[in-house]
Design a protein around this motif. Structure first.
Motif, PDB file in Angstrom:
ATOM      1  N   ASP A 169     -36.183  20.471  -7.391  1.00 54.90           N
ATOM      2  CA  ASP A 169     -34.731  20.393  -7.267  1.00 54.90           C
ATOM      3  C   ASP A 169     -34.175  19.503  -8.379  1.00 54.90           C
ATOM      4  N   PRO A 170     -33.314  20.042  -9.260  1.00 53.21           N
ATOM      5  CA  PRO A 170     -32.756  19.224 -10.342  1.00 53.21           C
ATOM      6  C   PRO A 170     -32.015  17.989  -9.857  1.00 53.21           C
ATOM      7  N   GLY A 174     -35.403  14.992 -13.549  1.00 53.77           N
ATOM      8  CA  GLY A 174     -35.467  15.873 -14.708  1.00 53.77           C
ATOM      9  C   GLY A 174     -36.431  17.030 -14.508  1.00 53.77           C
ATOM     10  N   GLN A 175     -36.187  18.109 -15.226  1.00 49.75           N
ATOM     11  CA  GLN A 175     -36.916  19.352 -14.993  1.00 49.75           C
ATOM     12  C   GLN A 175     -38.059  19.625 -15.958  1.00 49.75           C
ATOM     13  N   GLN A 196     -49.180  14.820  -4.104  1.00 52.80           N
ATOM     14  CA  GLN A 196     -48.509  13.803  -3.300  1.00 52.80           C
ATOM     15  C   GLN A 196     -47.167  13.493  -3.949  1.00 52.80           C
ATOM     16  N   GLY A 197     -46.079  13.683  -3.203  1.00 56.08           N
ATOM     17  CA  GLY A 197     -44.763  13.389  -3.754  1.00 56.08           C
ATOM     18  C   GLY A 197     -44.490  14.217  -4.997  1.00 56.08           C
ATOM     19  N   SER A 198     -44.168  13.531  -6.095  1.00 58.38           N
ATOM     20  CA  SER A 198     -43.873  14.242  -7.346  1.00 58.38           C
ATOM     21  C   SER A 198     -45.115  14.470  -8.197  1.00 58.38           C
TER      22      SER A 198
END
Length: 206
Positions: A169-170, A174-175, A196-198
């Motif tokens: 999700d932007p 950042g993408q 895990q997470g990001s």
């Protein structure tokens, strides 16, 4: 078993890696096949210590490569700029002294090999298949794509590719890391492991 002293030092170190993601990173590096561990993007060494905890337990080294002039978001006028990291002699960001201090304070100089270079330049000189590759460098599309293109070919079949700050999700972030994660996964050269997470983890299968 992960080195508990280095895990504690990593959790206390300055940086942007949440503790749960750091532990997942260390555990994935520990479980990877035999071979070197390499990190792109050292900053001040927090994630480096998580990888060092795995490297020491495995009896190997972690190589961390960074030009140490800071990513775009660390430059003046950006959200993560820290004026204390500017070298007054040249007027530029210099995170190398901070990295060295972090590694020395944790007693990890025996397992960390710090390389001061642009990641793509060092990749052109590297010749050993990697067991574990962690991409956490600059988060612009150009640099993230360059890191993937220059380092992914060095990952051995069966090795693990880890990518940090992956936000589908932007609105969450950042993408650029998300796009290289999708590029790797959509290539069919990788299967996804539990992250895990990001933090996303991919095993190279071809």
């Amino acid at each position: 078993m992960l080195d508990s002293d280095l895990m504690a030092a990593a959790a206390a170190a300055t940086g942007f890696m949440p503790e749960d993601e750091g532990r997942a990173l260390a555990e994935a590096a520990f479980a990877a096949p035999d071979g070197p561990i390499l990190e792109v993007g050292s900053y001040l060494g927090k994630s480096t210590l998580y990888l060092a905890a795995a490297a020491r337990a495995r009896g190997t080294k972690v190589v961390t490569v960074d030009h140490h002039r800071g990513s775009e978001e660390h430059q003046p006028g950006w959200d993560y700029h820290d004026p204390e990291l500017v070298d007054p002699a040249v007027g530029l960001i210099d995170t190398l002294p901070g990295l060295r201090a972090t590694i020395a304070a944790a007693g990890a100089e025996d397992v960390v090999v710090a390389v001061v270079a642009r990641a793509e330049d060092f990749a052109a000189l590297w010749g050993t298949p990697l067991a574990f590759l962690f991409l956490d460098g600059s988060h612009t599309d150009e640099s993230a794509q360059r890191d993937l293109a220059s380092w992914a070919p060095h990952l051995a079949v069966g090795g693990v590719l880890a990518i940090h700050d992956v936000f589908p999700d932007p609105a969450d972030g950042g993408q650029a890391p998300y796009r290289i994660y999708r590029k790797a996964l959509d290539s069919d050269a990788y299967t996804e492991l539990t992250g895990q997470g990001s933090l996303r983890l991919l095993r190279r299968r071809s």
